[in-house]
Design a protein around this motif. Structure first.
Motif, short mmCIF file in Angstrom:
data_model
loop_
_atom_site.label_atom_id
_atom_site.label_comp_id
_atom_site.label_asym_id
_atom_site.label_seq_id
_atom_site.Cartn_x
_atom_site.Cartn_y
_atom_site.Cartn_z
N VAL A 103 0.83 -1.20 0.00
CA VAL A 103 0.00 0.00 0.00
C VAL A 103 0.87 1.26 0.00
CG1 VAL A 103 -1.75 1.29 1.30
CG2 VAL A 103 -1.90 -1.18 1.13
N ALA A 104 1.96 1.23 0.75
CA ALA A 104 2.84 2.39 0.83
C ALA A 104 3.36 2.79 -0.55
CB ALA A 104 4.00 2.13 1.78
N CYS A 105 3.83 1.83 -1.30
CA CYS A 105 4.36 2.14 -2.64
C CYS A 105 3.24 2.48 -3.62
CB CYS A 105 5.18 0.97 -3.17
SG CYS A 105 6.75 0.72 -2.33
N ASN A 106 2.18 1.67 -3.63
CA ASN A 106 1.13 1.83 -4.63
C ASN A 106 0.28 3.09 -4.42
OD1 ASN A 106 -0.33 1.00 -6.93
ND2 ASN A 106 -1.87 0.03 -5.66
N ILE A 107 -0.07 3.39 -3.19
CA ILE A 107 -0.97 4.51 -2.91
C ILE A 107 -0.19 5.73 -2.44
CG2 ILE A 107 -2.92 5.32 -1.53
CD1 ILE A 107 -3.70 3.19 -3.60
N PHE A 108 0.53 5.59 -1.34
CA PHE A 108 1.16 6.74 -0.71
C PHE A 108 2.35 7.29 -1.52
CE2 PHE A 108 -0.67 4.30 2.94
CZ PHE A 108 -1.79 5.10 3.07
N ASN A 109 3.01 6.44 -2.30
CA ASN A 109 4.13 6.88 -3.13
C ASN A 109 3.78 6.86 -4.62
OD1 ASN A 109 5.76 7.34 -0.89
ND2 ASN A 109 6.53 5.25 -0.89
N GLN A 110 2.50 6.97 -4.93
CA GLN A 110 1.97 7.07 -6.28
C GLN A 110 2.48 5.98 -7.23
OE1 GLN A 110 3.38 10.12 -4.87
NE2 GLN A 110 1.35 10.41 -4.00
N GLY A 111 2.69 4.79 -6.70
CA GLY A 111 3.05 3.65 -7.54
C GLY A 111 4.53 3.47 -7.79
N GLU A 112 5.34 4.44 -7.33
CA GLU A 112 6.80 4.34 -7.55
C GLU A 112 7.10 3.93 -9.00
OE1 GLU A 112 9.04 5.33 -5.60
OE2 GLU A 112 8.56 4.93 -3.51
N GLN A 113 6.54 4.69 -9.94
CA GLN A 113 6.60 4.31 -11.35
C GLN A 113 8.02 4.09 -11.86
OE1 GLN A 113 5.06 7.03 -14.35
NE2 GLN A 113 4.11 5.30 -15.38
N TRP A 114 8.96 4.93 -11.47
CA TRP A 114 10.34 4.80 -11.94
C TRP A 114 10.91 3.45 -11.50
CZ3 TRP A 114 13.72 6.58 -15.27
CH2 TRP A 114 15.07 6.32 -15.08
N LEU A 115 10.75 3.12 -10.21
CA LEU A 115 11.25 1.84 -9.70
C LEU A 115 10.50 0.66 -10.33
CD1 LEU A 115 11.60 2.75 -5.91
CD2 LEU A 115 13.43 2.56 -7.62
N PHE A 116 9.21 0.84 -10.53
CA PHE A 116 8.38 -0.20 -11.16
C PHE A 116 8.91 -0.48 -12.57
CE2 PHE A 116 3.76 -1.70 -10.60
CZ PHE A 116 3.92 -2.79 -11.43
N GLY A 117 9.16 0.56 -13.34
CA GLY A 117 9.68 0.41 -14.69
C GLY A 117 11.03 -0.28 -14.72
N GLN A 118 11.89 0.06 -13.77
CA GLN A 118 13.19 -0.59 -13.69
C GLN A 118 13.03 -2.09 -13.40
OE1 GLN A 118 15.05 1.88 -10.67
NE2 GLN A 118 16.39 2.79 -12.23
N ALA A 119 12.10 -2.43 -12.52
CA ALA A 119 11.85 -3.84 -12.19
C ALA A 119 11.33 -4.60 -13.40
CB ALA A 119 10.87 -3.94 -11.02
N ILE A 120 10.45 -3.97 -14.16
CA ILE A 120 9.94 -4.61 -15.39
C ILE A 120 11.09 -4.85 -16.36
CG2 ILE A 120 8.54 -4.22 -17.47
CD1 ILE A 120 6.52 -2.73 -15.64
N ASP A 121 11.94 -3.84 -16.54
CA ASP A 121 13.05 -3.96 -17.48
C ASP A 121 14.11 -4.97 -17.03
OD1 ASP A 121 11.98 -2.28 -19.39
OD2 ASP A 121 13.09 -0.51 -18.72
N ARG A 122 14.24 -5.23 -15.73
CA ARG A 122 15.16 -6.27 -15.27
C ARG A 122 14.69 -7.64 -15.73
NH1 ARG A 122 15.74 -2.96 -10.75
NH2 ARG A 122 14.11 -4.03 -9.57
#
Length: 158
Positions: A73-92
Motif C-alpha cells: 500500500v505504501a508504494c502503490n498509494i502513498f508513493n503514487q506507484g513508484e513508477q520509476w522503480l516499477f519500470g526498472q523492475a519490469i526492465d530487469r
C-alpha cells in the motif's frame, strides 16, 4: 427468465478483482507471501495490492500481466506507484518492456464488452488455480499462528 446482462462498470470491477487476485497469487509462495515489486517488502497477498506501471485508465494495458505486479500500500498509494522503480523492475525481467508498455498505452485502443467478459472468465479460472496451491485465503487465525511460530523460532535461534 433470462439472466440480466451486467453493466460495463460492474463487469470491469469484477474483472479487476479477479485479475488482481491472479497477479498477487501467482507471485506468492506456498504460504501466501509475496514481495512488493518496488520495495521488496514481503507481505501476505491479502496485504498487497495489484499495482499498475501504466495507469489503469489506459484500457489496452489495464489487464496486461507485464504491466502489473504485487505492491504494498505504501508504494502503490502513498508513493503514487513508484513508477520509476516499477519500470526498472519490469526492465530487469524483460529489457525494454517498460517503454513498450508506455508506447502501447499511448497509441490507444479500447476493449469491448465481449473482450472484458472473456478476460473476466479467464482470470477467474486462473486466480482459482493459483489460490488452490497457496495459503491465500487470508485466514487471520492461521496468519496469527504463523507469526507466533516465527517469533518462537527467532527466540529459539538466539
Amino acid at each position: 427468465m433470462a439472466k440480466r446482462k451486467r453493466t460495463l462498470k460492474t463487469l470491469k470491477r469484477l474483472t479487476d478483482e479477479q485479475f488482481s487476485k491472479y497477479i498477487r497469487y501467482k507471485g506468492a509462495d506456498a504460504d501466501g507471501y509475496s514481495t512488493c515489486i518496488t520495495c521488496n517488502k514481503a507481505l501476505h497477498v491479502t496485504k498487497l495490492q495489484c499495482g499498475h506501471f501504466v495507469s489503469r485508465r489506459y484500457a489496452v494495458t489495464r489487464y496486461e500481466p507485464d504491466n502489473v505486479a504485487s505492491q504494498c500500500v505504501a508504494c502503490n498509494i502513498f508513493n503514487q506507484g513508484e513508477q520509476w522503480l516499477f519500470g526498472q523492475a519490469i526492465d530487469r525481467k524483460k529489457p525494454g518492456r517498460a517503454a513498450e508498455l508506455m508506447q502501447r498505452a499511448h497509441r490507444g485502443g479500447a476493449l469491448s464488452y465481449a473482450d472484458i467478459e472473456q478476460l473476466y472468465q479467464r482470470y477467474k479460472v486462473l486466480a482459482a488455480i493459483e489460490a488452490s496451491t497457496r495459503n491465500v485465503e487470508g485466514n487471520s487465525q492461521a496468519m496469527e499462528e504463523n507469526k507466533g511460530a516465527e517469533k518462537a523460532k527467532d527466540a529459539a535461534a538466539k
